[in-house]
Structures are given as structure tokens and as C-alpha cells.
Design a protein around this motif. Structure first.
Motif, PDB file in Angstrom:
ATOM      1  N   VAL A   1      22.511  10.076 -13.914  1.00 45.45           N
ATOM      2  CA  VAL A   1      21.988   8.976 -13.104  1.00 45.45           C
ATOM      3  C   VAL A   1      20.497   8.820 -13.384  1.00 45.45           C
ATOM      4  N   GLN A   2      20.082   7.583 -13.591  1.00 40.38           N
ATOM      5  CA  GLN A   2      18.649   7.282 -13.766  1.00 40.38           C
ATOM      6  C   GLN A   2      18.227   6.316 -12.662  1.00 40.38           C
ATOM      7  N   LEU A   3      17.033   6.540 -12.144  1.00 40.17           N
ATOM      8  CA  LEU A   3      16.487   5.687 -11.102  1.00 40.17           C
ATOM      9  C   LEU A   3      15.203   5.040 -11.608  1.00 40.17           C
ATOM     10  N   GLN A   4      15.099   3.729 -11.426  1.00 36.49           N
ATOM     11  CA  GLN A   4      13.920   2.991 -11.882  1.00 36.49           C
ATOM     12  C   GLN A   4      13.316   2.261 -10.700  1.00 36.49           C
ATOM     13  N   ALA A   5      12.132   2.702 -10.290  1.00 35.21           N
ATOM     14  CA  ALA A   5      11.451   2.069  -9.161  1.00 35.21           C
ATOM     15  C   ALA A   5      10.537   0.955  -9.648  1.00 35.21           C
ATOM     16  N   SER A   6      10.384  -0.064  -8.825  1.00 32.05           N
ATOM     17  CA  SER A   6       9.502  -1.180  -9.161  1.00 32.05           C
ATOM     18  C   SER A   6       8.995  -1.808  -7.873  1.00 32.05           C
ATOM     19  N   GLY A   7       8.030  -2.699  -8.029  1.00 35.68           N
ATOM     20  CA  GLY A   7       7.517  -3.423  -6.872  1.00 35.68           C
ATOM     21  C   GLY A   7       6.203  -2.907  -6.340  1.00 35.68           C
ATOM     22  N   GLY A   8       5.710  -1.824  -6.902  1.00 38.44           N
ATOM     23  CA  GLY A   8       4.432  -1.311  -6.450  1.00 38.44           C
ATOM     24  C   GLY A   8       3.290  -2.209  -6.907  1.00 38.44           C
ATOM     25  N   GLY A   9       2.114  -1.895  -6.455  1.00 38.65           N
ATOM     26  CA  GLY A   9       0.944  -2.671  -6.836  1.00 38.65           C
ATOM     27  C   GLY A   9      -0.090  -2.601  -5.738  1.00 38.65           C
ATOM     28  N   ILE A  10      -0.907  -3.631  -5.675  1.00 40.57           N
ATOM     29  CA  ILE A  10      -1.969  -3.684  -4.687  1.00 40.57           C
ATOM     30  C   ILE A  10      -1.585  -4.691  -3.608  1.00 40.57           C
ATOM     31  N   GLY A  11      -1.644  -4.243  -2.365  1.00 38.97           N
ATOM     32  CA  GLY A  11      -1.356  -5.118  -1.249  1.00 38.97           C
ATOM     33  C   GLY A  11      -2.462  -5.043  -0.221  1.00 38.97           C
ATOM     34  N   GLU A  12      -2.490  -5.998   0.653  1.00 38.12           N
ATOM     35  CA  GLU A  12      -3.508  -6.031   1.696  1.00 38.12           C
ATOM     36  C   GLU A  12      -2.973  -5.414   2.984  1.00 38.12           C
ATOM     37  N   ALA A  13      -3.850  -4.762   3.703  1.00 41.33           N
ATOM     38  CA  ALA A  13      -3.466  -4.215   5.000  1.00 41.33           C
ATOM     39  C   ALA A  13      -2.975  -5.353   5.893  1.00 41.33           C
ATOM     40  N   GLY A 121       8.443   7.023  -9.933  1.00 40.91           N
ATOM     41  CA  GLY A 121       7.325   6.764  -9.042  1.00 40.91           C
ATOM     42  C   GLY A 121       6.661   5.437  -9.342  1.00 40.91           C
ATOM     43  N   THR A 122       6.203   4.780  -8.295  1.00 41.47           N
ATOM     44  CA  THR A 122       5.472   3.526  -8.446  1.00 41.47           C
ATOM     45  C   THR A 122       4.264   3.569  -7.512  1.00 41.47           C
ATOM     46  N   GLN A 123       3.105   3.210  -8.053  1.00 42.61           N
ATOM     47  CA  GLN A 123       1.860   3.293  -7.284  1.00 42.61           C
ATOM     48  C   GLN A 123       1.756   2.129  -6.306  1.00 42.61           C
ATOM     49  N   VAL A 124       1.444   2.455  -5.072  1.00 45.13           N
ATOM     50  CA  VAL A 124       1.160   1.454  -4.057  1.00 45.13           C
ATOM     51  C   VAL A 124      -0.247   1.691  -3.548  1.00 45.13           C
ATOM     52  N   THR A 125      -1.063   0.653  -3.600  1.00 47.20           N
ATOM     53  CA  THR A 125      -2.433   0.725  -3.110  1.00 47.20           C
ATOM     54  C   THR A 125      -2.615  -0.357  -2.062  1.00 47.20           C
ATOM     55  N   VAL A 126      -3.030   0.050  -0.883  1.00 45.95           N
ATOM     56  CA  VAL A 126      -3.234  -0.893   0.207  1.00 45.95           C
ATOM     57  C   VAL A 126      -4.729  -1.012   0.471  1.00 45.95           C
ATOM     58  N   SER A 127      -5.234  -2.199   0.313  1.00 44.61           N
ATOM     59  CA  SER A 127      -6.659  -2.426   0.508  1.00 44.61           C
ATOM     60  C   SER A 127      -6.926  -2.871   1.946  1.00 44.61           C
TER      61      SER A 127
END
Length: 128
Positions: A1-13, A121-127
Motif C-alpha cells: 500500500v502506498q499513500l500520497q498526501a496532497s493539499g498542503g501549502g500556506i494558509g491564513e489563520a 508528509g505534506t507541509q502546512v504553514t498557517v500565517s
């Protein structure tokens, strides 16, 4: 089984973000799926899990009421809807899955060691 995460990025609080995790391979061997996150210098924290049926879910207190986990078994995909994210939600987010099993202990699926498969893993950054 392989898992591919997506949708991370920079979002606003106070905004919203949606993460996806698509499974491929021997997907018949997937039962409960979960989301975890890890900030620099910290341990990997449990966020939420969802049983195969999609009916039963469980959340960590730190995200309860803000994040929602869901899954589409026809697409072999699990989602994490992040509403009203905060800067402290900034981390690398990981999806995980385990082969079908049953445990009456609700804390069993909150432990990273309970999962057989992990996404990259996908990086999520909340500004702020």
C-alpha cells in the motif's frame, strides 16, 4: 500500500485548508486511516482517525471542532478539512493507514505504532 498526501501549502489563520491522502496498491488491506502531524523538534502528534465504514471518527482535543476527517472508499482517499487554522497548526502533516483489525480501545488508533502504512508528509504553514 502506498499513500500520497496532497493539499498542503500556506494558509491564513481563520481560513481553511483541505488535505487529501490517496491510497494505491493493495487497498483491500486498508482499514482505519488517520492523520498525524509533526512540528520541528517535536514528536508526531495524533489528530484524527476514521474507521473503514466512515461512520466512526475520533479527534484529538487540539483539533476537535475545527478539523474534520472523512473518507471516500470508492476513491481510496481520506481527507482532513482544516477550518479556522491557527499559526500553531503549522507542521508536516502525515496520513496513515493500517490493515483491518478491531480494537475496542479508542486510544489504540491514536498511536503511530498502530499503523502499518504512512504517507510522505505534506507541509502546512498557517500565517497570522
Amino acid at each position: 500500500v502506498q499513500l500520497q498526501a496532497s493539499g498542503g501549502g500556506i494558509g491564513e489563520a481563520g481560513g481553511s485548508l483541505r488535505l487529501s491522502c490517496a491510497a494505491s496498491g493493495r487497498t483491500f488491506n486498508i482499514g482505519t486511516m488517520g492523520w498525524f502531524r509533526q512540528a520541528p523538534g517535536k514528536e508526531r502528534d495524533f489528530l484524527a482517525y476514521i474507521r473503514w465504514s466512515g461512520v466512526s471518527t475520533y479527534y484529538a482535543d487540539i483539533v476537535k471542532g475545527r478539523f474534520t476527517i472523512s473518507r471516500d472508499n470508492a476513491k481510496n482517499t481520506v481527507y482532513l478539512q482544516m477550518n479556522s487554522p491557527k499559526p500553531e497548526d503549522t507542521a508536516v502533516y502525515y496520513c496513515a493507514a493500517r490493515s483491518p483489525t478491531y480494537s475496542s480501545d479508542s486510544s489504540y488508533y491514536t498511536r503511530p505504532s498502530s499503523y502499518n502504512y504512512w504517507g510522505q508528509g505534506t507541509q502546512v504553514t498557517v500565517s497570522s
